[in-house]
Design an enzyme around this catalytic site. Structure first.
Site, mmCIF file in Angstrom:
data_model
loop_
_atom_site.group_PDB
_atom_site.id
_atom_site.type_symbol
_atom_site.label_atom_id
_atom_site.label_comp_id
_atom_site.label_asym_id
_atom_site.label_seq_id
_atom_site.Cartn_x
_atom_site.Cartn_y
_atom_site.Cartn_z
ATOM 1 N N SER A 267 5.413 -46.150 12.521
ATOM 2 C CA SER A 267 6.160 -46.435 13.745
ATOM 3 C C SER A 267 7.272 -45.410 13.936
ATOM 4 O O SER A 267 7.028 -44.208 13.916
ATOM 5 C CB SER A 267 6.685 -47.869 13.697
ATOM 6 O OG SER A 267 7.078 -48.312 14.964
ATOM 7 N N ASP B 294 0.691 -50.571 16.031
ATOM 8 C CA ASP B 294 1.900 -50.375 15.230
ATOM 9 C C ASP B 294 1.677 -50.701 13.756
ATOM 10 O O ASP B 294 1.312 -51.824 13.396
ATOM 11 C CB ASP B 294 3.018 -51.259 15.795
ATOM 12 C CG ASP B 294 4.389 -50.876 15.277
ATOM 13 O OD1 ASP B 294 4.557 -50.804 14.048
ATOM 14 O OD2 ASP B 294 5.307 -50.653 16.094
#
Length: 292
Positions: A80, A192
């Site tokens: 991320s 993610d």
């Protein structure tokens, strides 16, 4: 409606803000470069950077300290926000170059509605913008070894890549579910990486890194203020869940900035967040800033 759009815009720009923010803190006395960390010599050093939304801005401060102390790393692993910070660091971006980039950014370039029924905004637009910042097209061509961790939506497992299209996999790693549709790559749907492994140490261990430094910006917080609105509430729940799943990391140095009082969407306070990262790194490396 304006407030919701502002929150969504902020989230979509999180990774870029993290990458391009600069810390201007007190200079440290440079140490001799080498493969060593306080307390031991290392044959190789790996660095892992966690995800964490606005908290990821603290990575910048920690990296400033590592640079100033001459601690050179051999490999970076991230997910991320941490993946994007790590990719730019692996590519050799200097603070001066980042400053020049941020002065030219138009934030509206990152927001583009999509017809995809799995997300509100187009992750392809984020990928295109990231491709303008990262000069290396493929991960394996970076000057420094690098691994990006994402979540495989089909299996629910973490997948780490040390080869492949850099901008696409960075976008996938920061593709917050619902806000963005997952990224399709090699037959997989990727999102993610912080959902299942927010501090991806395993790629460094598999690569045989002798010493590991971790900067965990999402594992050390308590009350950060009551969430205001659905977006901030969802982000808070997301952070609570991934913190609950994370075990104590097996690393040589663990840098955990004190981010109490900051929400995961608190991008307006990026200078303070970066400062917290700087302070945490100084503390964990046991540096004395009072010395000339």
């Amino acid at each position: 409606m304006k407030n919701k759009v502002k929150f969504l815009t902020t989230i979509s720009l999180a990774a870029v803000l993290i990458l391009l923010s600069i810390y201007h803190g007190p200079p440290l006395t440079p140490a001799a470069a080498g493969r060593s960390i306080p307390g031991r010599e290392c044959e190789s050093i790996g660095l892992v950077l966690s995800g964490g939304g606005a908290w990821g801005l603290a990575h910048i401060g920690a990296l400033e300290v590592l640079d100033s102390e001459g601690i050179e790393v051999d490999m970076i692993s991230g997910t991320s926000a941490g993946a994007i910070v790590g990719a730019l660091y692996a590519e050799g971006y200097s603070p001066a170059e980042m400053q020049e980039i941020i002065s030219k950014l138009q934030w509206s370039d990152f927001i583009f509605p999509t017809l995809n029924d799995l997300g509100f905004f187009s992750i392809e637009r984020v990928e295109e913008e990231l491709a303008d910042f990262v000069r290396t097209e493929r991960i394996e061509d970076l000057p420094l070894k690098f691994s990006v961790t994402v979540t495989d939506i089909d299996s629910g497992e973490a997948v780490s890549y040390s080869e492949g299209p850099l901008a696409r996999l960075l976008a996938a790693s920061a593709s917050v579910p619902i806000l963005f549709a997952p990224v399709e790559y090699q037959g997989l749907l990727l999102a993610d990486g912080g959902m299942v492994d927010n501090l991806p140490i395993a790629p460094l261990q598999r690569a045989g890194m002798d010493c590991i430094i971790a900067v965990d910006v999402a594992g050390n917080f308590s009350f950060t203020g009551r969430p205001e609105g659905m977006i901030e509430y969802g982000n808070r729940v997301f952070n609570i869940m991934r913190r609950a799943m994370q075990a104590d990391p097996e690393v040589d140095i663990l840098i955990q900035p004190d981010l109490d009082g900051f929400s995961g969407l608190d991008f307006d306070n990026y200078e303070l967040l970066i400062d917290r990262g700087f302070e945490a790194a100084v503390r964990e490396l046991e540096l004395d800033l009072s010395q000339p």
